[in-house]
Structures are given as structure tokens and as C-alpha cells.
Design an enzyme around this catalytic site. Structure first.
Site, PDB file in Angstrom:
ATOM      1  N   ASP A  93       0.851  -1.182   0.000  1.00 52.75           N
ATOM      2  CA  ASP A  93       0.000   0.000   0.000  1.00 52.75           C
ATOM      3  C   ASP A  93       0.888   1.234   0.000  1.00 52.75           C
ATOM      4  OD1 ASP A  93      -3.264   0.201   0.903  1.00 52.75           O
ATOM      5  OD2 ASP A  93      -2.105   2.055   0.912  1.00 52.75           O
ATOM      6  N   THR A 114     -13.751  -3.759  -7.654  1.00 51.00           N
ATOM      7  CA  THR A 114     -15.013  -3.645  -8.384  1.00 51.00           C
ATOM      8  C   THR A 114     -14.876  -2.546  -9.429  1.00 51.00           C
ATOM      9  OG1 THR A 114     -16.218  -4.364  -6.417  1.00 51.00           O
ATOM     10  CG2 THR A 114     -17.489  -3.286  -8.153  1.00 51.00           C
ATOM     11  N   GLU A 148     -14.443  -9.994  -6.065  1.00 47.90           N
ATOM     12  CA  GLU A 148     -14.649 -10.326  -4.651  1.00 47.90           C
ATOM     13  C   GLU A 148     -16.124 -10.167  -4.301  1.00 47.90           C
ATOM     14  OE1 GLU A 148     -15.566  -8.043  -2.201  1.00 47.90           O
ATOM     15  OE2 GLU A 148     -15.449  -6.166  -3.330  1.00 47.90           O
ATOM     16  N   GLU A 161     -18.903  -6.760   4.723  1.00 50.49           N
ATOM     17  CA  GLU A 161     -18.280  -6.261   5.942  1.00 50.49           C
ATOM     18  C   GLU A 161     -18.914  -6.947   7.148  1.00 50.49           C
ATOM     19  OE1 GLU A 161     -17.273  -2.108   6.489  1.00 50.49           O
ATOM     20  OE2 GLU A 161     -17.826  -1.732   4.411  1.00 50.49           O
ATOM     21  N   ASN A 163     -24.864  -6.566  -6.374  1.00 51.94           N
ATOM     22  CA  ASN A 163     -25.180  -5.483  -5.448  1.00 51.94           C
ATOM     23  C   ASN A 163     -26.406  -4.693  -5.887  1.00 51.94           C
ATOM     24  OD1 ASN A 163     -23.185  -6.113  -3.649  1.00 51.94           O
ATOM     25  ND2 ASN A 163     -21.788  -4.492  -4.255  1.00 51.94           N
ATOM     26  N   ARG A 210     -35.955  -7.081   4.560  1.00 54.79           N
ATOM     27  CA  ARG A 210     -36.285  -6.521   5.861  1.00 54.79           C
ATOM     28  C   ARG A 210     -36.429  -5.012   5.729  1.00 54.79           C
ATOM     29  NH1 ARG A 210     -34.070  -8.615  11.443  1.00 54.79           N
ATOM     30  NH2 ARG A 210     -35.198  -7.214  12.825  1.00 54.79           N
ATOM     31  N   CYS A 240     -20.278   0.081  -0.617  1.00 53.99           N
ATOM     32  CA  CYS A 240     -20.429  -0.739  -1.824  1.00 53.99           C
ATOM     33  C   CYS A 240     -21.768  -0.552  -2.526  1.00 53.99           C
ATOM     34  CB  CYS A 240     -20.230  -2.216  -1.468  1.00 53.99           C
ATOM     35  SG  CYS A 240     -18.525  -2.633  -1.041  1.00 53.99           S
ATOM     36  N   LYS A 281     -22.614   2.998  -4.105  1.00 50.34           N
ATOM     37  CA  LYS A 281     -21.619   3.316  -5.140  1.00 50.34           C
ATOM     38  C   LYS A 281     -21.791   2.426  -6.367  1.00 50.34           C
ATOM     39  CE  LYS A 281     -17.464   1.557  -4.582  1.00 50.34           C
ATOM     40  NZ  LYS A 281     -17.141   0.743  -5.777  1.00 50.34           N
ATOM     41  N   ARG A 327     -19.332   4.988   6.181  1.00 51.26           N
ATOM     42  CA  ARG A 327     -19.474   5.536   4.828  1.00 51.26           C
ATOM     43  C   ARG A 327     -20.925   5.409   4.357  1.00 51.26           C
ATOM     44  NH1 ARG A 327     -15.267   2.176   1.458  1.00 51.26           N
ATOM     45  NH2 ARG A 327     -16.035   0.597   2.923  1.00 51.26           N
TER      46      ARG A 327
END
Length: 474
Positions: free
Chosen positions: A52, A144, A174, A178, A240, A283, A292, A295, A369
Site C-alpha cells: 500500500d 469492483t 470479490e 463487511e 449489489n 427486511r 459498496c 456506489k 461511509r
């Protein structure tokens, strides 16, 4: 892709150019995605190097400390740093010298001028690494990205790497959640692979072999989907978008239930027994958030427009509108519960003390976020309320995002003197709180259950005015 990279090794020659029994893996970008994968693949027995540009993050990881919270990850990091299978660096040359398979795990946030994904971090990572590569290797995308990115990355590699070095691009998206990311890596519900040659396919499978070995030990199966670049790039964002649509659908049904006297929880339970529908993500509540789903939903719609199929993606805007309207709904319900007007200029909350329980976008994470809970707290504050927030894990991040709000050190401190308590993240601590004990601390025993996480009758029996979403009012 250079033509020579499609060739297979001669008989008896390893597909791993470093000569290691297993491919040596690097993870470029060690945020929640790359950091989790790096630790988990070290746990599976691979030699792993995490890279990184953030030196502070690398220092923490190297010391066995966590720069972010992910359940169970800290133990894996410490264990594998200590046994030497897991190392971290800020040196791209070390990455190039070490790796047989390089996984791209950098962020792809929205561009500043549109909802399209910003690929600047992808481009920077690739153009930094490519000139330093000296042996045959595989670059695998996990970030992504918009459909079409993998081919562009191969063009970047071909442009910036030595013509004498064979570097091929592959893709393997992936599917991490979380708070469940460690298990999602070690025990995935599927693995999707896209490679351009037999050699790349074989090496890509070798890089995932540990996952299948663990599954065999635990008598499980992991579905393997081999596909093309475009499909592999679409799987994550399409998944998503579908989950977002499912959440917004049940939230739209919550509105209908409130208008007609129905109970959205009972409706969702009845619907979910249909195996074609299922109970998960059905729900009603304050809507989805995080780094995620929102976005990816916007990025998919934007990419659809760019490819000329914007009309087919138009429904995604409605999905987002329903989601954002839930936040407005909660603020209006707060005013209603407190006997205030919802006028043309918005709800009137001035002078009220409101406690918001929950700052993270979901429980068991410190991620705030695009958190619906924190955004609702902000909106209530903007309407004149004094808002106090408490969250078991996300307080530090919440303070950075919303310093103007008040924060309680404990749940009991946060609710003291409250005219209204709002449960906006379904932490276990909130689910199991004693309503009778809490009633002695608040100014008015009124509770808004934004996640339908509480037992309404239990709270009503304790003297509270209870309001859930998609349920009849008291």
C-alpha cells in the site's frame, strides 16, 4: 495480451516462475478488501506480501495492529505476521520481485464529476508495478470496476512492461460482506475466474487452491464459475444492484403497509418462504448504505448509459430514490412522534433532544461511509434538534464525518434526557436493552425503531410509545 503469454510450460516445468511450490501472492492495496484477503490467504498457507502507498497503514499491519475493524481479522494478521507467511511493504520493487500472482485490490470510488467509477488508483497501481516486473506473472483484478476495465488494464500492462516479460491479466471479483469478510474469503459461496489463456487459468486456480482444500477438509463444495472478462466484471455490481433492489422493494411495501394497515414484517416473512424470493435482504428499515451498494448501484447505471443501454438501467434510479426517501421518512416520523408539525419547509424539531443509537451503516463494523443512521442524525440536527449519537464500534469514525453532532460514551449516557430515542443500527446491544431501565433515564419514553429490530409489545408494556417502519402506529 502478448501472443507468447498463451503458451503452457514444457513438461515438468512449473507454471510458477519463481519456482515456489505454491504461487507467491501479493495484494496491492490493503484496505478492507486487500488486507482481509492477504491475511486469509496467508492462513491458507500461501506466502503473501501486502502493498500500500499508505505508510501508516503498512506500519500498523506490520506490527500486527488493525487500521480498521473487521471481525476476526486481527487474530489472523498477528498470527501470520508472527509466523512469517504475511509481510507488508510500501516498496513496489519488492512487490515485483516477490509475486507470481498480483491481486489488484485498490479502491474505485465515484469520480468527482459523475457517478462513474474513478479508475485512477487502478491506473496508478498498474503503471507503477508494470515497469518493475522481470519475470512471467499474472495480474488479477479483484477491485469492483466498470465492465471493460480488464482489457484496458492489459493494454496498460503491455504499454508499460518490458516486451521481454510476459504479464497477463485475469479477473476474479470479490464478494465480501463487511463484518463477515474473513469467512467470505475462507469459505466463499462461489469463486468466479476469468483468464485469457490455459497458463493463466491454471495459475489462477493454483492461487485459489487453498480455498478448495479447506472446503474439502470441511466437506463443503465451492462452486467455480469460469467465464469471460465482461461477465466477471459485471457479477459484483449486478449482485449489489439486485440486493439494493430487493431492499428498496420491501421498503416500498412498508409504505404501502403503513397506508393500508398491514404489517411489513409479517408480509416479508410470508414472502420469504417462497424459495424463489428468500428472506435475506427482505427486511424493511431505513435503507442501505456503506461503501459498496450505493456506489455500485450508481456506477452500474452510469456504465449502462455509456454503453447505450441507459433505458434498461433506468429502474436503478428509482431504487436509489426509494432508498434515500427512507431517510426523509424517519425524520418526518420523528416529528410526528414528538407532536411536531411536518410543514412545507420540513419537520420542526427545534428544542428536542433526540438520541440516535447507531452510527455505522450496519452492525459489527466501524464503517460509517454513506451510513443512513449518521445521515438521519445530521438531518435531524439540521432541523433544529440536539442530537446525541452512540455506537458500540463506530464513534471515532462518526466524529470525523460529523463533528457537529454530540456523542455519548455509553448507551445510558446518550439517552439521558432524550425526548425521542431512535434505533438506527441493529447492534445486539440495542436489541437486548431493558426498556424499563431505560425509561428512568429519558425525558419522554418514545422510541422509533428504524430497523424493526425490537419487540414492539415489550416496549409498549414498559410504557413506551413505539413506532416501527411499515407497521401500524400506537
Amino acid at each position: 495480451m502478448r501472443a507468447s503469454s498463451t503458451s503452457l510450460p514444457n513438461e515438468g516445468e512449473s507454471i510458477v516462475a519463481s519456482g515456489s511450490p505454491r504461487p507467491r501472492l501479493t495484494f496491492i492495496g490493503v484496505g478492507p478488501l486487500g488486507g482481509t484477503y492477504a491475511a486469509c490467504y496467508a492462513e491458507l498457507g500461501y506466502e503473501v506480501l501486502g502493498y500500500d502507498v499508505d505508510s501508516g497503514r503498512i506500519e500498523k499491519f506490520s506490527a500486527g495492529e488493525m487500521p480498521f475493524y473487521e471481525r476476526g481479522l486481527d487474530d489472523l494478521v498477528r498470527k501470520n505476521v508472527d509466523n512469517g507467511r504475511l509481510r507488508f511493504t510500501t516498496d513496489p520493487q519488492e512487490v515485483a520481485d516477490f509475486g507470481d500472482v498480483h491481486f489488484l485490490c485498490v479502491g474505485t470510488p465515484p469520480r468527482k464529476d459523475s457517478d462513474s467509477a474513478d479508475l485512477a488508483y487502478i491506473e496508478s497501481a498498474v503503471t507503477t508495478l508494470a515497469p518493475l516486473l522481470t519475470r512471467r506473472c499474472l495480474l488479477v483484478g479483484k477491485s469492483t470496476v466498470p465492465v471493460g476495465t480488464a482489457a484496458w488494464v492489459q493494454q496498460l500492462i503491455d504499454k508499460h512492461s518490458s516486451p521481454d516479460v510476459e504479464v497477463e491479466v485475469a479477473w476474479s471479483p470479490e464478494f465480501l460482506q463487511e463484518a463477515n469478510a474473513v469467512d467470505d474469503v475462507l469459505r466463499p459461496n462461489r469463486i468466479v475466474l476469468a483468464a485469457q489463456s490455459e497458463w493463466a487459468d491454471e495459475l489462477l486456480q493454483a492461487a485459489h487452491k487453498g480455498v478448495f482444500e479447506l472446503a474439502a477438509m470441511e466437506d463443503r463444495e465451492v462452486p467455480l464459475v469460469k467465464t469471460d472478462f465482461a461477465t466477471a466484471e459485471l457479477v459484483k455490481v449486478a449482485s449489489n444492484a439486485f440486493l439494493s433492489t430487493k431492499i428498496s422493494f420491501i421498503n416500498a411495501m412498508a409504505e404501502l403497509c403503513e397506508a393500508s394497515g398491514g404489517d411489513v414484517n409479517a408480509l416479508a416473512r410470508a414472502m420469504g418462504y417462497d424459495s424463489r424470493i428468500g428472506h435475506r435482504f427482505l427486511r424493511a428499515g431505513i435503507g442501505f448504505g456503506g461503501g459498496c451498494l450505493p456506489k455500485d448501484l450508481r456506477a452500474l447505471a452510469a456504465r449502462g448509459k455509456e454503453l447505450g443501454v441507459g433505458e434498461s438501467m433506468r429502474f436503478l434510479a428509482e431504487v436509489e430514490d426509494i432508498n434515500l426517501n427512507r431517510r426523509t421518512k424517519v425524520v418526518r416520523l420523528a416529528a410526528e412522534l414528538c407532536g411536531r408539525e411536518n410543514g412545507p419547509n420540513g419537520p420542526e424539531l427545534s428544542g428536542l433532544n433526540i438520541t440516535v443509537l447507531g452510527a455505522t451503516f450496519k452492525p459489527d463494523t466501524d464503517d460509517v461511509r454513506d451510513s443512513p443512521a449518521l445521515d438521519i442524525a445530521r438531518r435531524m440536527s439540521n432541523e433544529g434538534a440536539t442530537v446525541t449519537v452512540y455506537d458500540p464500534m463506530g464513534m471515532d469514525n462518526a466524529r470525523m464525518f460529523r463533528p457537529e453532532l454530540r456523542y455519548g460514551h455509553t448507551l445510558t449516557e446518550a439517552v439521558e434526557g432524550a425526548d425521542l430515542v431512535c434505533v438506527l443500527t441493529e447492534w445486539e446491544e440495542f436489541r437486548h436493552v431493558d426498556p424499563e431501565a431505560l425509561s428512568d433515564l429519558v425525558a419522554k419514553p418514545r422510541i422509533l425503531d428504524g430497523r424493526n429490530a425490537l419487540d414492539p409489545q415489550l416496549w409498549r408494556n414498559a410504557g413506551w410509545t413505539y413506532r416501527g417502519l411499515g407497521r401500524a402506529a400506537d
